[in-house]
Design a protein around this motif. Structure first.
Motif, PDB file in Angstrom:
ATOM      1  N   ILE A 117       3.049  10.051   2.347  1.00 15.43           N
ATOM      2  CA  ILE A 117       1.844   9.272   2.056  1.00 15.43           C
ATOM      3  C   ILE A 117       0.622  10.156   1.833  1.00 15.43           C
ATOM      4  CG2 ILE A 117       0.262   7.552   3.022  1.00 15.43           C
ATOM      5  CD1 ILE A 117       2.789   6.524   4.624  1.00 15.43           C
ATOM      6  N   GLY A 118       0.460  11.153   2.714  1.00 17.86           N
ATOM      7  CA  GLY A 118      -0.737  11.986   2.637  1.00 17.86           C
ATOM      8  C   GLY A 118      -0.656  13.113   1.638  1.00 17.86           C
ATOM      9  N   PHE A 119       0.491  13.817   1.600  1.00 17.31           N
ATOM     10  CA  PHE A 119       0.613  14.992   0.738  1.00 17.31           C
ATOM     11  C   PHE A 119       1.258  14.682  -0.619  1.00 17.31           C
ATOM     12  CE2 PHE A 119       0.142  16.793   4.976  1.00 17.31           C
ATOM     13  CZ  PHE A 119      -0.774  17.821   4.751  1.00 17.31           C
ATOM     14  N   ALA A 120       2.310  13.877  -0.618  1.00 15.74           N
ATOM     15  CA  ALA A 120       2.941  13.515  -1.895  1.00 15.74           C
ATOM     16  C   ALA A 120       2.170  12.389  -2.583  1.00 15.74           C
ATOM     17  CB  ALA A 120       4.390  13.099  -1.663  1.00 15.74           C
ATOM     18  N   ASP A 121       1.240  11.767  -1.860  1.00 17.01           N
ATOM     19  CA  ASP A 121       0.400  10.695  -2.388  1.00 17.01           C
ATOM     20  C   ASP A 121       1.231   9.518  -2.908  1.00 17.01           C
ATOM     21  OD1 ASP A 121      -2.242   9.786  -2.694  1.00 17.01           O
ATOM     22  OD2 ASP A 121      -2.199  10.198  -4.855  1.00 17.01           O
ATOM     23  N   LEU A 122       2.318   9.260  -2.227  1.00 13.94           N
ATOM     24  CA  LEU A 122       3.172   8.121  -2.570  1.00 13.94           C
ATOM     25  C   LEU A 122       2.876   7.025  -1.551  1.00 13.94           C
ATOM     26  CD1 LEU A 122       5.455   6.964  -4.297  1.00 13.94           C
ATOM     27  CD2 LEU A 122       7.087   8.084  -2.779  1.00 13.94           C
ATOM     28  N   ARG A 123       2.132   5.995  -1.985  1.00  9.46           N
ATOM     29  CA  ARG A 123       1.639   4.992  -1.038  1.00  9.46           C
ATOM     30  C   ARG A 123       1.253   3.713  -1.768  1.00  9.46           C
ATOM     31  NH1 ARG A 123      -4.139   5.737  -1.425  1.00  9.46           N
ATOM     32  NH2 ARG A 123      -4.598   7.661  -2.564  1.00  9.46           N
ATOM     33  N   ILE A 124       0.905   2.708  -0.997  1.00 11.41           N
ATOM     34  CA  ILE A 124       0.427   1.433  -1.523  1.00 11.41           C
ATOM     35  C   ILE A 124      -1.085   1.510  -1.707  1.00 11.41           C
ATOM     36  CG2 ILE A 124       0.090  -1.019  -0.998  1.00 11.41           C
ATOM     37  CD1 ILE A 124       2.939  -0.411  -1.728  1.00 11.41           C
ATOM     38  N   THR A 125      -1.565   1.210  -2.905  1.00 10.71           N
ATOM     39  CA  THR A 125      -3.017   1.226  -3.169  1.00 10.71           C
ATOM     40  C   THR A 125      -3.531  -0.128  -3.640  1.00 10.71           C
ATOM     41  OG1 THR A 125      -2.780   1.882  -5.500  1.00 10.71           O
ATOM     42  CG2 THR A 125      -2.844   3.663  -3.862  1.00 10.71           C
ATOM     43  N   HIS A 126      -2.616  -1.113  -3.750  1.00  9.51           N
ATOM     44  CA  HIS A 126      -2.969  -2.409  -4.334  1.00  9.51           C
ATOM     45  C   HIS A 126      -2.171  -3.500  -3.622  1.00  9.51           C
ATOM     46  CE1 HIS A 126      -3.694  -5.461  -7.415  1.00  9.51           C
ATOM     47  NE2 HIS A 126      -4.482  -4.624  -8.077  1.00  9.51           N
ATOM     48  N   LEU A 127      -2.824  -4.591  -3.258  1.00 12.55           N
ATOM     49  CA  LEU A 127      -2.149  -5.664  -2.528  1.00 12.55           C
ATOM     50  C   LEU A 127      -1.773  -6.857  -3.411  1.00 12.55           C
ATOM     51  CD1 LEU A 127      -3.952  -5.778   0.943  1.00 12.55           C
ATOM     52  CD2 LEU A 127      -1.944  -4.472   0.217  1.00 12.55           C
ATOM     53  N   HIS A 128      -1.909  -6.722  -4.716  1.00  8.08           N
ATOM     54  CA  HIS A 128      -1.462  -7.758  -5.658  1.00  8.08           C
ATOM     55  C   HIS A 128      -2.107  -9.118  -5.397  1.00  8.08           C
ATOM     56  CE1 HIS A 128       2.082  -5.357  -7.231  1.00  8.08           C
ATOM     57  NE2 HIS A 128       1.717  -4.671  -6.161  1.00  8.08           N
ATOM     58  N   GLY A 129      -3.323  -9.115  -4.887  1.00  6.61           N
ATOM     59  CA  GLY A 129      -4.012 -10.383  -4.644  1.00  6.61           C
ATOM     60  C   GLY A 129      -3.643 -11.045  -3.330  1.00  6.61           C
ATOM     61  N   GLN A 135      -7.185  -3.908  -5.119  1.00  2.94           N
ATOM     62  CA  GLN A 135      -7.222  -2.485  -4.759  1.00  2.94           C
ATOM     63  C   GLN A 135      -7.820  -2.308  -3.363  1.00  2.94           C
ATOM     64  OE1 GLN A 135      -9.023  -0.908  -8.598  1.00  2.94           O
ATOM     65  NE2 GLN A 135      -7.538   0.711  -8.142  1.00  2.94           N
ATOM     66  N   ILE A 136      -7.306  -1.317  -2.647  1.00  4.64           N
ATOM     67  CA  ILE A 136      -7.790  -1.060  -1.283  1.00  4.64           C
ATOM     68  C   ILE A 136      -8.253   0.387  -1.158  1.00  4.64           C
ATOM     69  CG2 ILE A 136      -6.405  -2.827  -0.152  1.00  4.64           C
ATOM     70  CD1 ILE A 136      -4.302  -0.747   0.479  1.00  4.64           C
ATOM     71  N   GLY A 137      -9.097   0.642  -0.169  1.00  7.13           N
ATOM     72  CA  GLY A 137      -9.619   1.979   0.050  1.00  7.13           C
ATOM     73  C   GLY A 137      -8.553   2.925   0.583  1.00  7.13           C
ATOM     74  N   ILE A 138      -8.870   4.201   0.622  1.00  5.59           N
ATOM     75  CA  ILE A 138      -7.887   5.213   0.970  1.00  5.59           C
ATOM     76  C   ILE A 138      -7.421   5.103   2.424  1.00  5.59           C
ATOM     77  CG2 ILE A 138      -9.594   6.985   1.577  1.00  5.59           C
ATOM     78  CD1 ILE A 138      -7.616   8.991   0.165  1.00  5.59           C
TER      79      ILE A 138
END
Length: 361
Positions: A117-129, A135-138
């Protein structure tokens, strides 16, 4: 180029992963028996004799080696993700050998999660409504992603209770993502899933049909599988959130679709945890209340139990595909209602069988 030929016939990549795992398995079995990496009979097991429990090593080795053969040029770009994969497998292996406390295990999962999540930056950034949020903050992104990662990892870990179940579900789930990523033009992700399918298929055969060569997945395998499935879910949701796939593949309810696909382990984990809490017991303490334990109570054997749960998973995957563009809440509620209904039906069958047995006595 030979590589292009394999990418045009990606099923061949899965076959190569399978062959690597098949060749390596005898060496893993020998190491396990020589070093004492085995599970001995206990009250929670239906098996007799000492069985090697480091099948995850073979899964990880064949999966990663096959992936490096075909996607070596992606290794530098994915180096932190690969570090996370090795980290989660190592944590599982240590737990298999030394038996970590729940807190130590959770800490290890968190560290592996930071790599993804932190280094590969593979994460959820959007909650689809969902809840009216897009979109959500970091910081919320990191926290939500870590929570999802730990939830999926432990759900897969807990469902690994009968022969072929975790690996069979893994093959099914990876097949869903492999096909979708392949159609979406996400070659690297499709290859990742296909490599994992081949590695899991080898383990499935030895685990289910092995006699002298029987082996368990162990936490090294179940944590690795949960970690990879989480990565697939993250990528799947992100591509749908930002419409980065062909329109015919886009799914408005992508988060609910992912939950539907993984319903069997996720719902079972929630149900069992709530039951333990209701009885004033720690949700981390093991028991025999998981869905596979309930099916075994009906008289089914391990293979039959696995087949039933794989069939039920296909049902939920069908629901996910049918409801892919429904309102997220409608799909989630439908999924939860169906899972609850099936569980109540199972309990009714168990109670009926118990009543019959009591009458006979």
């Amino acid at each position: 180029m030979i590589q292009d030929f394999f990418f045009q016939h990606t099923y061949l990549i899965g076959i190569i992963s399978f062959l690597i795992g098949w060749i390596a398995m005898p060496f893993v079995l020998k190491i396990a028996k020589t070093k004492g990496f085995v599970v001995r009979p206990n009250k929670r097991m239906s098996h007799t004799g000492e069985v090697p429990n480091i099948g995850g090593l073979n899964i990880c080795f064949s999966f990663l080696l096959c992936y490096m053969l075909f996607e070596f040029n992606q290794m530098e770009q994915n180096q932190f993700f690969m570090i996370g994969i090795l980290a989660i497998m190592t944590i599982g292996f240590i737990d298999d050998v030394l038996v970590l406390t729940p807190v130590a295990k959770l800490l290890g999962e968190t560290l592996a999660g930071i790599a993804m999540i932190g280094f590969a930056d593979l994460r959820i950034t959007h909650l689809h409504g969902l809840f009216g949020i897009e979109q959500i903050g970091i910081i919320p992104s990191y926290l939500i992603s870590l929570f999802i990662l730990i939830a999926i990892i432990n759900a897969i870990n807990l469902i690994d209770g009968v022969d072929g179940l975790a690996s069979g579900l893994g093959i099914l789930y990876c097949s869903f993502f492999a096909v979708w990523f392949g159609l979406a033009g996400e070659q690297t992700w499709s290859v990742l899933a296909i490599c994992l399918i081949g590695a899991l298929a080898v383990f499935f055969i030895f685990n289910v049909f092995g006699k002298r060569g029987k082996i368990f997945m162990g936490d090294s395998g179940s944590l690795l599988l949960g970690y990879m499935l989480t990565a697939f879910v993250f990528r799947f949701c992100e591509l749908n959130a930002y419409h980065l796939v062909p329109e015919y593949l886009h799914m408005d309810a992508a988060p609910a679709v992912a939950i539907c696909v993984l319903t069997v382990p996720l719902f079972d984990t929630i149900r069992v945890s709530l039951t333990r809490i209701k009885k004033h017991r720690s949700p981390f303490l093991p028991d025999k209340n998981h869905i596979h334990h309930l099916l075994l109570r009906t008289g089914l054997n391990h293979i039959q139990t696995t087949c039933v749960l794989l069939s039920v998973s296909l049902l939920f995957i069908a629901l996910a595909i049918i409801g892919r563009n429904w309102n997220i809440w409608v799909l989630l509620i439908t999924d939860f209602a169906l899972a609850t209904l099936l569980t109540l039906l199972l309990w009714r069958i168990i109670n009926h069988l118990n009543a019959q047995n009591n009458d006979q006595h």
